[in-house]
Design an enzyme around this catalytic site. Structure first.
Site, mmCIF file in Angstrom:
data_model
loop_
_atom_site.group_PDB
_atom_site.id
_atom_site.type_symbol
_atom_site.label_atom_id
_atom_site.label_comp_id
_atom_site.label_asym_id
_atom_site.label_seq_id
_atom_site.Cartn_x
_atom_site.Cartn_y
_atom_site.Cartn_z
ATOM 1 N N GLU A 34 -5.379 -3.240 8.736
ATOM 2 C CA GLU A 34 -4.772 -3.224 7.403
ATOM 3 C C GLU A 34 -5.818 -3.695 6.385
ATOM 4 O O GLU A 34 -6.374 -4.785 6.525
ATOM 5 C CB GLU A 34 -3.545 -4.144 7.399
ATOM 6 C CG GLU A 34 -3.020 -4.515 6.039
ATOM 7 C CD GLU A 34 -2.664 -3.329 5.138
ATOM 8 O OE1 GLU A 34 -1.918 -2.435 5.584
ATOM 9 O OE2 GLU A 34 -3.156 -3.296 3.984
ATOM 10 N N THR A 120 13.233 -0.865 -2.120
ATOM 11 C CA THR A 120 14.648 -1.094 -2.382
ATOM 12 C C THR A 120 15.488 -0.763 -1.162
ATOM 13 O O THR A 120 16.604 -1.244 -1.025
ATOM 14 C CB THR A 120 15.098 -0.207 -3.565
ATOM 15 O OG1 THR A 120 14.154 -0.380 -4.613
ATOM 16 C CG2 THR A 120 16.470 -0.581 -4.058
ATOM 17 N N HIS A 430 7.209 7.926 -4.710
ATOM 18 C CA HIS A 430 7.557 8.824 -3.596
ATOM 19 C C HIS A 430 6.617 10.022 -3.614
ATOM 20 O O HIS A 430 6.981 11.093 -4.079
ATOM 21 C CB HIS A 430 9.008 9.309 -3.736
ATOM 22 C CG HIS A 430 10.023 8.210 -3.748
ATOM 23 N ND1 HIS A 430 11.234 8.304 -4.408
ATOM 24 C CD2 HIS A 430 10.019 6.975 -3.172
ATOM 25 C CE1 HIS A 430 11.924 7.182 -4.241
ATOM 26 N NE2 HIS A 430 11.201 6.366 -3.492
HETATM 27 C C1 LIG Z 1 9.477 -1.252 -5.533
HETATM 28 C C2 LIG Z 1 9.587 -0.136 -4.550
HETATM 29 C C3 LIG Z 1 10.835 0.396 -4.273
HETATM 30 C C4 LIG Z 1 10.946 1.444 -3.350
HETATM 31 N N1 LIG Z 1 12.197 1.864 -3.014
HETATM 32 C C5 LIG Z 1 12.349 2.835 -2.098
HETATM 33 C C6 LIG Z 1 13.644 3.234 -1.681
HETATM 34 O O1 LIG Z 1 14.652 2.671 -2.101
HETATM 35 N N2 LIG Z 1 13.747 4.235 -0.781
HETATM 36 C C7 LIG Z 1 12.658 4.868 -0.297
HETATM 37 O O2 LIG Z 1 12.817 5.813 0.478
HETATM 38 N N3 LIG Z 1 11.405 4.483 -0.636
HETATM 39 C C8 LIG Z 1 11.228 3.474 -1.522
HETATM 40 N N4 LIG Z 1 9.981 3.061 -1.854
HETATM 41 C C9 LIG Z 1 8.824 3.736 -1.231
HETATM 42 C C10 LIG Z 1 8.578 3.178 0.164
HETATM 43 O O3 LIG Z 1 8.333 1.828 0.086
HETATM 44 C C11 LIG Z 1 7.391 3.933 0.769
HETATM 45 O O4 LIG Z 1 7.739 5.302 0.900
HETATM 46 C C12 LIG Z 1 7.001 3.432 2.150
HETATM 47 O O5 LIG Z 1 6.993 2.040 2.204
HETATM 48 C C13 LIG Z 1 5.637 4.000 2.497
HETATM 49 O O6 LIG Z 1 5.199 3.451 3.719
HETATM 50 P P1 LIG Z 1 3.737 3.725 4.261
HETATM 51 O O7 LIG Z 1 3.600 2.930 5.491
HETATM 52 O O8 LIG Z 1 3.473 5.177 4.312
HETATM 53 O O9 LIG Z 1 2.758 3.250 3.104
HETATM 54 P P2 LIG Z 1 2.405 1.796 2.557
HETATM 55 O O10 LIG Z 1 3.568 0.938 2.549
HETATM 56 O O11 LIG Z 1 1.685 2.032 1.275
HETATM 57 O O12 LIG Z 1 1.395 1.238 3.640
HETATM 58 C C14 LIG Z 1 0.117 1.780 3.784
HETATM 59 C C15 LIG Z 1 -0.815 0.639 4.100
HETATM 60 O O13 LIG Z 1 -2.085 1.200 4.422
HETATM 61 C C16 LIG Z 1 -3.088 0.342 3.945
HETATM 62 N N5 LIG Z 1 -4.309 1.115 3.797
HETATM 63 C C17 LIG Z 1 -4.582 2.105 2.912
HETATM 64 N N6 LIG Z 1 -5.826 2.580 3.108
HETATM 65 C C18 LIG Z 1 -6.347 1.879 4.146
HETATM 66 C C19 LIG Z 1 -7.596 1.912 4.826
HETATM 67 N N7 LIG Z 1 -8.573 2.772 4.496
HETATM 68 N N8 LIG Z 1 -7.798 1.015 5.830
HETATM 69 C C20 LIG Z 1 -6.816 0.145 6.211
HETATM 70 N N9 LIG Z 1 -5.610 0.085 5.596
HETATM 71 C C21 LIG Z 1 -5.383 0.951 4.584
HETATM 72 C C22 LIG Z 1 -2.536 -0.178 2.623
HETATM 73 O O14 LIG Z 1 -3.134 -1.398 2.248
HETATM 74 C C23 LIG Z 1 -1.049 -0.290 2.900
HETATM 75 O O15 LIG Z 1 -0.669 -1.603 3.260
HETATM 76 C C24 LIG Z 1 9.798 1.997 -2.741
HETATM 77 C C25 LIG Z 1 8.541 1.449 -3.010
HETATM 78 C C26 LIG Z 1 8.445 0.373 -3.886
HETATM 79 C C27 LIG Z 1 7.085 -0.237 -4.133
#
Ligand SMILES: Cc1cc2nc3c(=O)[nH]c(=O)nc-3n(C[C@H](O)[C@H](O)[C@H](O)COP(=O)(O)OP(=O)(O)OC[C@H]3O[C@@H](n4cnc5c(N)ncnc54)[C@H](O)[C@@H]3O)c2cc1C
Length: 496
Positions: A34, A120, A430
């Site tokens: 991470e 959320t 999104h």
């Molecule tokens: C305030 C808020 C409200 C939301 N509400 C909703 C909701 O109600 N319903 C819904 O469906 N979605 C919601 N979302 C969106 C949802 O949170 C995301 O779709 C989901 O969390 C994405 O998950 P992920 O693991 O793909 O990405 P992320 O959570 O962005 O995780 C990716 C991780 O990869 C790491 N990373 C990136 N590049 C590198 C690299 N080169 N090397 C190592 N690590 C790296 C980042 O630091 C990050 O921690 C919301 C988001 C927020 C911020």
């Protein structure tokens, strides 16, 4: 520990891949890297649930201001000058130096747990045009069953209170006739569990994959570890080069690498690694976000008073009007709660947030491009977002405004006091399509339907960026399906 599986990113998608592989192949040695630091003391915990009072209070104050500020005001972490000084948080994408004027509100997480520490947790079930046509309905249904379990989706924690039921009835009168069977106004599925006695908990990465919190002999989480490039020998991924905040690098080798670095940075890492299929970064998609709120008179709706949420919550009811095809193409997110006086002591009115998500055209021209010569503040290829609404998108947004006004009047009466705002692109958080899946390696996709990157053995992508469709609703449930699929594929590929 020498891992067999290396996961880049500790958000919901990374956790879901790890959980699926652990379920299907329990002895797998897994390392998760991470880029961001730990946020709080419990890895990947949701800020709604953290023990640290100041963090929890600051999160709750932000969300109490309503849906609009949850999204627009979400990127509160300020300027990102370099990795050594960057605090954990959610950063505007432009704060790292990226050229993101076309999506000014685009944001990305920089912390263990990613956006999963803030989301959320609304989990509308994907439906219709959101589901890729090349995945059979039965297979999708099975994958979605896994997804619901991983996300701990419930439909009985936020209403209906009498006020919520009255809003459902009012919206049914207005939109029931244009809703497909079973897709009228209803309770929103939420990734929220726990009892009222113990408080409601958001599903965060640590709940999806408990080893993130508890640790184990078969799992290692490495925070502050930026994956700079994926190492490829011939046509096979053999691991990842990671860098700590001082810039010191080392290699972590593994048989399988799954990139779960969100829809903006998964393509960045592939680009940095010289893996550049024609579709990489293209087909960037996001539904438009028309936020809004109307004040309602409880008496007019036939309810006794302003609904009071459970302790620790800001809304009493989380409601949903699902999209239903061309007659009702919008996703509606509706929440009911009190409007408090400025000193937060009295509930002075009943407020109903009515946000409308408008699907936009999936097209190759919408893209995130990366530079071969310039870098962002973290030292990764600098990005340039190219994105605009088509005439068709703009017409649909106008139609959504009219429908939103109808909803305001249905809930608040003909002289309803309401406000509405089309949020700037990027606000929904999104994003999808940038490492999209496809049925064939024909230049319009980056992965196959299991998330396997075309042409590179042992390399996978999972998460929202893998979704090829115009996702109308909140994207995480559909994105998690791609993580379930990738996890299954990795477990099978690793063999006994
Ligand atoms: C305030 C808020 C409200 C939301 N509400 C909703 C909701 O109600 N319903 C819904 O469906 N979605 C919601 N979302 C969106 C949802 O949170 C995301 O779709 C989901 O969390 C994405 O998950 P992920 O693991 O793909 O990405 P992320 O959570 O962005 O995780 C990716 C991780 O990869 C790491 N990373 C990136 N590049 C590198 C690299 N080169 N090397 C190592 N690590 C790296 C980042 O630091 C990050 O921690 C919301 C988001 C927020 C911020």
């Amino acid at each position: 520990m020498t891992p067999e599986l290396l996961i880049v990113g500790s958000g919901i998608m990374g956790a879901a891949v790890a959980a699926e592989v652990r379920r299907l192949r329990p002895h797998t040695r897994i390392t998760m890297v991470e880029a961001g630091p730990l946020l709080g003391t419990v890895p990947a915990q949701h800020l709604h649930d953290v023990a640290e009072e100041s963090e929890r209070a600051s999160y709750n104050a932000n969300v109490a201001a309503g849906v609009q500020s949850m999204y627009v005001g979400a990127a509160t972490a300020g300027h990102f000058s370099d990795r050594a000084s960057a605090a954990p948080g959610l950063y505007a994408f432009g704060a790292l130096g990226h050229r993101s004027d076309a999506m000014p509100a685009a944001a990305s997480a920089w912390n263990v747990g990613g956006m999963g520490s803030r989301w959320t947790a609304a989990c509308p079930t994907p439906w219709g045009s959101e589901i890729p046509t090349f995945i059979s309905p039965a297979e999708w249904a099975d994958d979605y069953d896994r997804t619901r379990r991983l996300l701990r989706v419930t439909t009985d924690r936020f209403g209906p209170t009498p006020a919520g039921s009255a809003v459902i009835d009012a919206l049914t009168d207005a939109f029931g006739a244009v809703s497909a069977p079973g897709r009228g106004p209803q309770i929103m599925p939420m990734a929220v569990s726990g009892s009222s006695a113990g408080g409601l908990r958001r599903t965060d990465p640590g709940r999806i994959f408990p080893e993130i919190v508890a640790g184990s002999e078969l799992f290692e989480l490495i925070p502050d570890a930026l994956a700079r490039r994926i190492l490829v020998d011939g046509d096979r991924a053999r691991g990842v080069e990671i860098a700590d905040p001082t810039g010191a690098t080392r290699v972590v080798e593994a048989s399988a690498v799954v990139v779960c670095a969100d829809a903006l940075r998964s393509p960045q890492l592939l680009f940095a690694s010289g893996i550049r299929p024609p579709a990489l970064g293209r087909y960037l998609n996001e539904h438009a976000f028309l936020t809004g709120r109307v004040f309602a008179e409880p008496g007019t709706l036939g309810v006794g008073g302003v609904p009071i949420p459970r302790p620790g919550e800001w809304m009493s009811d989380s409601l949903w009007l699902p999209h239903s095809g061309s007659a009702q193409p919008f996703h509606w997110q509706v929440s009911v709660g009190p409007l408090y006086s400025d000193d937060l002591t009295d509930a002075v009115a009943m407020a109903v947030s009515i946000s409308v998500y408008v699907p936009t055209t999936v097209r190759a021209e919408s893209r995130i491009e990366f530079s071969d010569t310039e870098t962002d503040a973290a030292g990764m290829p600098l990005a340039h977002i190219v994105y605009e609404y088509t005439d068709e998108d703009l017409a649909l947004i106008e139609r959504a405004r009219e429908q939103q006004q109808r909803a305001f009047e249905a809930v608040g009466g003909a002289d309803a006091l309401a406000d509405t705002l089309l949020l700037p692109p990027g606000s929904s958080l999104h994003y999808s399509g940038t490492v999209r899946m496809g049925a064939a390696d024909d230049g319009t996709s980056v992965t196959d339907p299991e998330g396997r990157v075309w042409g590179v053995q042992g390399l996978y992508a999972a998460g929202n960026g893998v979704l090829p469709t115009a996702v109308v609703a909140n994207v995480t449930p559909a994105g998690t399906v791609t993580a379930v699929r990738a996890g299954r594929s990795v477990a099978a590929a690793l063999g006994e």
